[in-house]
Design a protein around this motif. Structure first.
Motif, PDB file in Angstrom:
ATOM      1  N   TYR A 266       0.791  -1.237   0.000  1.00  0.00           N
ATOM      2  CA  TYR A 266       0.000   0.000   0.000  1.00  0.00           C
ATOM      3  C   TYR A 266       0.822   1.286   0.000  1.00  0.00           C
ATOM      4  CZ  TYR A 266      -3.749  -3.209   1.215  1.00  0.00           C
ATOM      5  OH  TYR A 266      -4.652  -4.236   1.207  1.00  0.00           O
ATOM      6  N   GLY A 267       2.118   1.182   0.232  1.00  0.00           N
ATOM      7  CA  GLY A 267       2.960   2.378   0.275  1.00  0.00           C
ATOM      8  C   GLY A 267       3.092   2.936   1.681  1.00  0.00           C
ATOM      9  N   GLN A 268       3.644   4.129   1.752  1.00  0.00           N
ATOM     10  CA  GLN A 268       3.878   4.803   3.028  1.00  0.00           C
ATOM     11  C   GLN A 268       2.585   5.436   3.548  1.00  0.00           C
ATOM     12  OE1 GLN A 268       6.510   4.727   4.784  1.00  0.00           O
ATOM     13  NE2 GLN A 268       8.324   4.620   3.493  1.00  0.00           N
ATOM     14  N   PRO A 269       2.536   5.738   4.847  1.00  0.00           N
ATOM     15  CA  PRO A 269       1.384   6.449   5.398  1.00  0.00           C
ATOM     16  C   PRO A 269       1.232   7.828   4.742  1.00  0.00           C
ATOM     17  CG  PRO A 269       2.726   5.570   7.157  1.00  0.00           C
ATOM     18  CD  PRO A 269       3.502   5.387   5.893  1.00  0.00           C
ATOM     19  N   ILE A 270       0.040   8.350   4.799  1.00  0.00           N
ATOM     20  CA  ILE A 270      -0.282   9.624   4.174  1.00  0.00           C
ATOM     21  C   ILE A 270      -0.259  10.713   5.243  1.00  0.00           C
ATOM     22  CG2 ILE A 270      -2.117  10.851   2.924  1.00  0.00           C
ATOM     23  CD1 ILE A 270      -3.060   7.810   2.277  1.00  0.00           C
ATOM     24  N   ASN A 271       0.458  11.808   4.979  1.00  0.00           N
ATOM     25  CA  ASN A 271       0.484  12.934   5.920  1.00  0.00           C
ATOM     26  C   ASN A 271      -0.838  13.677   5.880  1.00  0.00           C
ATOM     27  OD1 ASN A 271       3.170  12.879   7.047  1.00  0.00           O
ATOM     28  ND2 ASN A 271       3.889  13.347   4.995  1.00  0.00           N
ATOM     29  N   ILE A 272      -1.330  14.028   7.074  1.00  0.00           N
ATOM     30  CA  ILE A 272      -2.585  14.765   7.211  1.00  0.00           C
ATOM     31  C   ILE A 272      -2.301  15.950   8.134  1.00  0.00           C
ATOM     32  CG2 ILE A 272      -4.955  14.654   8.058  1.00  0.00           C
ATOM     33  CD1 ILE A 272      -5.090  12.340   6.429  1.00  0.00           C
ATOM     34  N   SER A 273      -2.740  17.124   7.754  1.00  0.00           N
ATOM     35  CA  SER A 273      -2.506  18.280   8.616  1.00  0.00           C
ATOM     36  C   SER A 273      -3.491  18.274   9.778  1.00  0.00           C
ATOM     37  CB  SER A 273      -2.651  19.585   7.834  1.00  0.00           C
ATOM     38  OG  SER A 273      -4.004  19.848   7.543  1.00  0.00           O
ATOM     39  N   LYS A 274      -3.093  18.871  10.882  1.00  0.00           N
ATOM     40  CA  LYS A 274      -3.983  18.965  12.036  1.00  0.00           C
ATOM     41  C   LYS A 274      -5.227  19.758  11.676  1.00  0.00           C
ATOM     42  CE  LYS A 274      -1.157  18.480  16.134  1.00  0.00           C
ATOM     43  NZ  LYS A 274      -0.742  19.096  17.381  1.00  0.00           N
ATOM     44  N   ARG A 275      -5.084  20.778  10.862  1.00  0.00           N
ATOM     45  CA  ARG A 275      -6.217  21.624  10.491  1.00  0.00           C
ATOM     46  C   ARG A 275      -7.283  20.807   9.750  1.00  0.00           C
ATOM     47  NH1 ARG A 275      -8.830  26.107  12.066  1.00  0.00           N
ATOM     48  NH2 ARG A 275     -10.222  26.664  10.374  1.00  0.00           N
ATOM     49  N   LYS A 276      -6.849  19.993   8.776  1.00  0.00           N
ATOM     50  CA  LYS A 276      -7.800  19.165   8.036  1.00  0.00           C
ATOM     51  C   LYS A 276      -8.515  18.198   8.965  1.00  0.00           C
ATOM     52  CE  LYS A 276      -5.783  19.141   3.434  1.00  0.00           C
ATOM     53  NZ  LYS A 276      -5.133  18.317   2.416  1.00  0.00           N
ATOM     54  N   GLN A 277      -7.769  17.598   9.884  1.00  0.00           N
ATOM     55  CA  GLN A 277      -8.357  16.649  10.821  1.00  0.00           C
ATOM     56  C   GLN A 277      -9.348  17.360  11.733  1.00  0.00           C
ATOM     57  OE1 GLN A 277      -8.236  13.538  10.606  1.00  0.00           O
ATOM     58  NE2 GLN A 277      -9.252  12.974  12.483  1.00  0.00           N
ATOM     59  N   PHE A 278      -8.998  18.553  12.213  1.00  0.00           N
ATOM     60  CA  PHE A 278      -9.891  19.322  13.071  1.00  0.00           C
ATOM     61  C   PHE A 278     -11.172  19.679  12.320  1.00  0.00           C
ATOM     62  CE2 PHE A 278     -11.440  23.444  14.615  1.00  0.00           C
ATOM     63  CZ  PHE A 278     -11.734  23.113  15.925  1.00  0.00           C
ATOM     64  N   ASP A 279     -11.038  20.134  11.072  1.00  0.00           N
ATOM     65  CA  ASP A 279     -12.212  20.488  10.273  1.00  0.00           C
ATOM     66  C   ASP A 279     -13.116  19.284  10.044  1.00  0.00           C
ATOM     67  OD1 ASP A 279     -11.355  23.100  10.151  1.00  0.00           O
ATOM     68  OD2 ASP A 279     -10.526  22.923   8.120  1.00  0.00           O
ATOM     69  N   LYS A 280     -12.519  18.117   9.820  1.00  0.00           N
ATOM     70  CA  LYS A 280     -13.293  16.898   9.596  1.00  0.00           C
ATOM     71  C   LYS A 280     -14.082  16.534  10.850  1.00  0.00           C
ATOM     72  CE  LYS A 280     -12.779  12.036   8.458  1.00  0.00           C
ATOM     73  NZ  LYS A 280     -11.866  10.924   8.269  1.00  0.00           N
ATOM     74  N   LEU A 281     -13.444  16.596  12.008  1.00  0.00           N
ATOM     75  CA  LEU A 281     -14.131  16.275  13.258  1.00  0.00           C
ATOM     76  C   LEU A 281     -15.239  17.278  13.540  1.00  0.00           C
ATOM     77  CD1 LEU A 281     -11.048  15.354  15.490  1.00  0.00           C
ATOM     78  CD2 LEU A 281     -12.774  13.784  14.589  1.00  0.00           C
ATOM     79  N   LYS A 282     -15.004  18.528  13.216  1.00  0.00           N
ATOM     80  CA  LYS A 282     -16.002  19.575  13.430  1.00  0.00           C
ATOM     81  C   LYS A 282     -17.237  19.312  12.561  1.00  0.00           C
ATOM     82  CE  LYS A 282     -16.155  24.607  13.344  1.00  0.00           C
ATOM     83  NZ  LYS A 282     -15.384  25.807  13.017  1.00  0.00           N
ATOM     84  N   GLU A 283     -17.025  18.903  11.309  1.00  0.00           N
ATOM     85  CA  GLU A 283     -18.131  18.588  10.403  1.00  0.00           C
ATOM     86  C   GLU A 283     -18.929  17.382  10.901  1.00  0.00           C
ATOM     87  OE1 GLU A 283     -19.609  19.744   7.535  1.00  0.00           O
ATOM     88  OE2 GLU A 283     -18.520  21.566   8.074  1.00  0.00           O
ATOM     89  N   GLU A 284     -18.234  16.362  11.383  1.00  0.00           N
ATOM     90  CA  GLU A 284     -18.907  15.149  11.870  1.00  0.00           C
ATOM     91  C   GLU A 284     -19.742  15.442  13.118  1.00  0.00           C
ATOM     92  OE1 GLU A 284     -15.808  12.304  12.449  1.00  0.00           O
ATOM     93  OE2 GLU A 284     -15.562  11.960  10.296  1.00  0.00           O
ATOM     94  N   ALA A 285     -19.358  16.442  13.900  1.00  0.00           N
ATOM     95  CA  ALA A 285     -20.069  16.785  15.119  1.00  0.00           C
ATOM     96  C   ALA A 285     -21.404  17.496  14.836  1.00  0.00           C
ATOM     97  CB  ALA A 285     -19.200  17.661  16.009  1.00  0.00           C
ATOM     98  N   ARG A 286     -21.533  18.047  13.658  1.00  0.00           N
ATOM     99  CA  ARG A 286     -22.760  18.786  13.324  1.00  0.00           C
ATOM    100  C   ARG A 286     -23.934  17.885  13.070  1.00  0.00           C
ATOM    101  NH1 ARG A 286     -20.732  23.589   9.352  1.00  0.00           N
ATOM    102  NH2 ARG A 286     -19.341  24.506  10.833  1.00  0.00           N
TER     103      ARG A 286
END
Length: 68
Positions: free
Chosen positions: A48-68
């Motif tokens: 599958y290759g190496q892990p994918i880098n994810i920024s904290k901002r993107k992760q925070f925005d995703k969690l914020k959307e899921e909370a709505r």
């Protein structure tokens, strides 16, 4: 011997490269690969290759959307 985990750069996260796996964190351990995917870390890397880098901002925005 390879390291026992993959780690994110400072201030970021990494996502497991296995399709369908939603594991995101600051490390991905050899134990995660073995327990969740039944493969060694090297087998995961080869398939599958190496892990994918994810920024904290993107992760925070995703969690914020899921909370709505």
């Amino acid at each position: 011997m390879a390291g026992l985990y993959w780690s994110a750069t400072q201030g970021g996260y990494i996502k497991c490269p296995v399709e369908g796996c939603n594991h995101i964190g600051i490390v991905i351990t050899a134990a995660h690969c073995r327990i969740e995917h039944g493969m060694t870390r090297e087998e995961v890397k080869d398939k599958y290759g190496q892990p994918i880098n994810i920024s904290k901002r993107k992760q925070f925005d995703k969690l914020k959307e899921e909370a709505r």
